[in-house]
Structures are given as C-alpha cells and as structure tokens.
Write an enzyme that holds these catalytic residues in place. Structure first.
Site, PDB file in Angstrom:
ATOM      1  CE  LYS A   1      -2.123  -1.170   3.877  1.00 28.45           C
ATOM      2  NZ  LYS A   1      -1.437  -2.435   4.186  1.00 28.45           N
TER       3      LYS A   1
ATOM      4  NE  ARG B   1      -5.061  -1.418   9.711  1.00 26.52           N
ATOM      5  CZ  ARG B   1      -3.903  -0.967   9.200  1.00 26.52           C
ATOM      6  NH1 ARG B   1      -3.778   0.259   8.807  1.00 26.52           N
ATOM      7  NH2 ARG B   1      -2.895  -1.772   9.097  1.00 26.52           N
TER       8      ARG B   1
ATOM      9  NE  ARG C   1       1.937  -4.636  11.219  1.00 27.13           N
ATOM     10  CZ  ARG C   1       3.046  -4.397  10.512  1.00 27.13           C
ATOM     11  NH1 ARG C   1       4.234  -4.691  11.024  1.00 27.13           N
ATOM     12  NH2 ARG C   1       2.967  -3.863   9.338  1.00 27.13           N
TER      13      ARG C   1
HETATM   14  P1  AP5 Z   1       4.774  -1.603   1.986  1.00 32.79           P
HETATM   15  O1  AP5 Z   1       4.458  -0.781   0.776  1.00 32.79           O
HETATM   16  O2  AP5 Z   1       5.460  -0.945   3.106  1.00 32.79           O
HETATM   17  O3  AP5 Z   1       3.459  -2.383   2.477  1.00 32.79           O
HETATM   18  P2  AP5 Z   1       2.183  -1.850   3.250  1.00 32.79           P
HETATM   19  O4  AP5 Z   1       1.000  -2.518   2.621  1.00 32.79           O
HETATM   20  O5  AP5 Z   1       2.173  -0.369   3.332  1.00 32.79           O
HETATM   21  O6  AP5 Z   1       2.449  -2.533   4.653  1.00 32.79           O
HETATM   22  P3  AP5 Z   1       2.334  -1.933   6.136  1.00 32.79           P
HETATM   23  O7  AP5 Z   1       3.094  -2.881   7.008  1.00 32.79           O
HETATM   24  O8  AP5 Z   1       2.674  -0.490   6.167  1.00 32.79           O
HETATM   25  O9  AP5 Z   1       0.820  -2.127   6.361  1.00 32.79           O
HETATM   26  P4  AP5 Z   1       0.101  -2.040   7.697  1.00 32.79           P
HETATM   27  O10 AP5 Z   1      -1.276  -1.957   7.185  1.00 32.79           O
HETATM   28  O11 AP5 Z   1       0.366  -3.142   8.638  1.00 32.79           O
HETATM   29  O12 AP5 Z   1       0.766  -0.767   8.429  1.00 32.79           O
HETATM   30  P5  AP5 Z   1       0.198   0.644   8.807  1.00 32.79           P
HETATM   31  O13 AP5 Z   1       1.319   1.575   8.869  1.00 32.79           O
HETATM   32  O14 AP5 Z   1      -0.973   0.970   7.952  1.00 32.79           O
HETATM   33  O15 AP5 Z   1       5.636  -2.856   1.467  1.00 32.79           O
HETATM   34  C1  AP5 Z   1       6.153  -3.794   2.400  1.00 32.79           C
HETATM   35  C2  AP5 Z   1       7.567  -4.218   1.973  1.00 32.79           C
HETATM   36  O16 AP5 Z   1       7.485  -4.964   0.767  1.00 32.79           O
HETATM   37  C3  AP5 Z   1       8.503  -3.032   1.694  1.00 32.79           C
HETATM   38  O17 AP5 Z   1       9.781  -3.376   2.167  1.00 32.79           O
HETATM   39  C4  AP5 Z   1       8.493  -2.885   0.179  1.00 32.79           C
HETATM   40  O18 AP5 Z   1       9.716  -2.375  -0.294  1.00 32.79           O
HETATM   41  C5  AP5 Z   1       8.254  -4.336  -0.270  1.00 32.79           C
HETATM   42  N1  AP5 Z   1       7.442  -4.428  -1.482  1.00 32.79           N
HETATM   43  C6  AP5 Z   1       6.354  -3.695  -1.832  1.00 32.79           C
HETATM   44  N2  AP5 Z   1       5.846  -4.099  -3.024  1.00 32.79           N
HETATM   45  C7  AP5 Z   1       6.610  -5.163  -3.418  1.00 32.79           C
HETATM   46  C8  AP5 Z   1       6.582  -6.032  -4.555  1.00 32.79           C
HETATM   47  N3  AP5 Z   1       5.670  -5.925  -5.530  1.00 32.79           N
HETATM   48  N4  AP5 Z   1       7.519  -7.003  -4.610  1.00 32.79           N
HETATM   49  C9  AP5 Z   1       8.453  -7.140  -3.640  1.00 32.79           C
HETATM   50  N5  AP5 Z   1       8.540  -6.335  -2.548  1.00 32.79           N
HETATM   51  C10 AP5 Z   1       7.619  -5.365  -2.436  1.00 32.79           C
HETATM   52  O19 AP5 Z   1      -0.358   0.386  10.281  1.00 32.79           O
HETATM   53  C11 AP5 Z   1       0.514   0.119  11.349  1.00 32.79           C
HETATM   54  C12 AP5 Z   1      -0.264   0.037  12.645  1.00 32.79           C
HETATM   55  O20 AP5 Z   1      -0.925   1.278  12.914  1.00 32.79           O
HETATM   56  C13 AP5 Z   1      -1.378  -1.011  12.700  1.00 32.79           C
HETATM   57  O21 AP5 Z   1      -0.873  -2.295  13.045  1.00 32.79           O
HETATM   58  C14 AP5 Z   1      -2.287  -0.413  13.775  1.00 32.79           C
HETATM   59  O22 AP5 Z   1      -1.762  -0.642  15.075  1.00 32.79           O
HETATM   60  C15 AP5 Z   1      -2.195   1.080  13.512  1.00 32.79           C
HETATM   61  N6  AP5 Z   1      -3.234   1.552  12.577  1.00 32.79           N
HETATM   62  C16 AP5 Z   1      -3.035   2.117  11.354  1.00 32.79           C
HETATM   63  N7  AP5 Z   1      -4.198   2.427  10.766  1.00 32.79           N
HETATM   64  C17 AP5 Z   1      -5.168   2.045  11.654  1.00 32.79           C
HETATM   65  C18 AP5 Z   1      -6.581   2.065  11.605  1.00 32.79           C
HETATM   66  N8  AP5 Z   1      -7.236   2.545  10.533  1.00 32.79           N
HETATM   67  N9  AP5 Z   1      -7.261   1.596  12.692  1.00 32.79           N
HETATM   68  C19 AP5 Z   1      -6.602   1.121  13.777  1.00 32.79           C
HETATM   69  N10 AP5 Z   1      -5.272   1.032  13.873  1.00 32.79           N
HETATM   70  C20 AP5 Z   1      -4.557   1.496  12.805  1.00 32.79           C
END
Ligand code: AP5
Ligand code: MG
Length: 220
Positions: free
Chosen positions: A13, A88, A171
């Site tokens: 994402k 979410r 997660r």
């Molecule tokens: P990346 O692009 O970073 O993936 P992502 O989908 O953004 O993953 P996140 O871990 O950020 O998602 P998340 O939903 O857990 O975290 P968030 O910050 O939203 O890619 C991942 C890796 O893969 C990178 O190293 C990239 O280089 C690589 N990659 C990408 N595409 C690739 C490809 N095609 N091939 C190979 N490699 C690739 O949330 C974190 C925390 O915040 C949650 O756990 C929760 O506690 C809280 N939170 C956030 N939003 C809410 C909400 N709405 N409600 C409640 N709690 C929330």
C-alpha cells in the site's frame, strides 16, 4: 477523487501510494503514518496509540477516527485523497461514509491489493522506512540508491518497531479477522477493484493504475 488502497500488512500500500500521490496530485492519508507521527511527538494520544501498534493490534476506533478526521479537514484534501490503511473496521467505514457525505463526496475506488500470506512476512521483515516522508524500501526487494538513505530526501532509513516477524504475523491475523470483512461494505457499493500484488513493483503499479482508470500511456 477519493481512493483507498486496501490490503494486508506488507501488500505494498505504502509503496504504491508514494508513486500515486505524485502521479495523481492528491495527498496520501495513511493512518499508520499519522499515528507513528503522534507517537514520535510523544503526545498523550501518541503514547496510547504506540502501545497498541507495538503489539500489532489495531488502535481503538475513537483515537484513529480523531486523527483521520483532523487530517481530512486540511485544505490540501480539496481535490481528493489517497487513503492507505483506513478504514480498517466496520465502524471506521461507517464514520468515513458519514465524513465523505458531509463533504459532498463518496468513495470512488477501493483497490484491493492481494498478496499470498506466505510472502507478506518476508516482505515486512527487513523493510526500511523513511521517518520523514514514509517511503518504504527493502534491502533486497526494493533497495534505496544509497545505502540506508531515502532516495527522495536523503533521510537515514529506520526499521519500524512493529516489523519483527512475530508482530508482523500477529498484524496479519488481525487484518484477516477485523479488516478483510470491511471489503464487503465496499463490494456492496460496487467500488472494489482487485489486483494482484505479486511480481515487480512496476507491474503492480500498472495494475493499480488500470484499476483506477489510468494507464501509463496517459503519462506525459
Ligand atoms: P509496503 O508498501 O510498506 O506495504 P504496506 O501494505 O504499506 O504494509 P504496512 O506494514 O505499512 O501495512 P500495515 O497496514 O500493517 O501498516 P500501517 O502503517 O498501515 O511494502 C512492504 C515491503 O514490501 C517493503 O519493504 C516494500 O519495499 C516491499 N514491497 C512492496 N511491493 C513489493 C513487490 N511488488 N515485490 C516485492 N517487494 C515489495 O499500520 C501500522 C499500525 O498502525 C497497525 O498495526 C495499527 O496498530 C495502527 N493503525 C493504522 N491504521 C489504523 C486504523 N485505521 N485503525 C486502527 N489502527 C490502525
Ligand atoms: Mg504502509
């Protein structure tokens, strides 16, 4: 245009959002980034959020919705926004419908990026994140041009506190239990487009652009 990138942790994402915001000229609203910024500022809300995030649990809806609503009220959202990681939960989706309705808008597209669970943990472990702009890298899968420095602003890259393999697995479980069902809400609205998140980052980018009705050929 109001778009949402929907998918499990590690689906790409953030990676796709950092390209799309430049391409579409609308800001990214990542609740993960907003909550990490609150935590880094050591506000009361930030400390509370961090205690959930470090465990890999969702931050309570009232906290997340407050942070999201604050961001949605900023003037740069006038032309639209690219949501990443919100909504979410079912309650967040209902809040979002209401907030968009109040702005005379609706959700235009939810792009569901599908990646097999087995691949997610290896993507997350080792991920490097820019603490300034939020751009993500991976030492093997998506390395920065200079060792551990952001390509965009040269900020030293860091590892996220919730990227340990065990927390990442938790997660993913939380996503499957609490977030995946939210997709049904948007299927009923007829706005979901599914794309495969496997393969090169550029291949996924092309699929996402197609899903939102843009293609690389339109690029100037
Ligand atoms: P990346 O692009 O970073 O993936 P992502 O989908 O953004 O993953 P996140 O871990 O950020 O998602 P998340 O939903 O857990 O975290 P968030 O910050 O939203 O890619 C991942 C890796 O893969 C990178 O190293 C990239 O280089 C690589 N990659 C990408 N595409 C690739 C490809 N095609 N091939 C190979 N490699 C690739 O949330 C974190 C925390 O915040 C949650 O756990 C929760 O506690 C809280 N939170 C956030 N939003 C809410 C909400 N709405 N409600 C409640 N709690 C929330
Ligand atoms: Mg992300």
């Amino acid at each position: 245009m109001i778009l949402t990138l929907f998918g499990p942790p590690g689906s790409g994402k953030g990676t796709q959002a950092s390209y799309l915001v430049e391409r579409l000229g609308i800001p990214q609203i990542s609740t993960g980034e907003l909550l990490r910024a609150e935590a880094a500022s050591n506000t009361k809300l930030g400390r509370l959020a961090k205690s959930y995030m470090d465990r890999g649990d969702l931050v309570p809806d009232d906290v997340t919705v407050e942070v999201f609503r604050r961001r949605l009220s900023k003037p740069d959202v006038a032309e639209g926004a690219l949501l990443d990681g919100f909504p979410r939960t079912a309650d967040q989706a209902a809040e979002l419908d209401q907030a968009l309705h109040g702005l005379g808008r609706r959700m235009d597209r939810v792009v569901y990026i599908k990646v097999p669970t087995a691949e997610l943990v290896s993507r997350i472990s080792g991920r490097l994140t820019c603490p300034k702009c939020g751009r993500t890298y991976h030492p093997v899968l998506a390395p920065p041009k200079l060792d551990r420095l952001c390509d965009r602003d040269s900020t030293p890259l860091i590892e996220r506190d919730d990227d340990k393999a065990e927390t990442a697995r938790h997660r993913i479980g939380v996503y499957l239990d609490q977030t995946l069902p939210v997709l049904e809400h948007y299927r009923k609205q007829g706005v979901v487009a599914e794309v495969s998140g496997e393969g090169d980052i550029e291949d996924v980018r092309r699929r996402v652009l197609e899903a939102i009705g843009r293609s690389d050929r339109e690029q100037r």
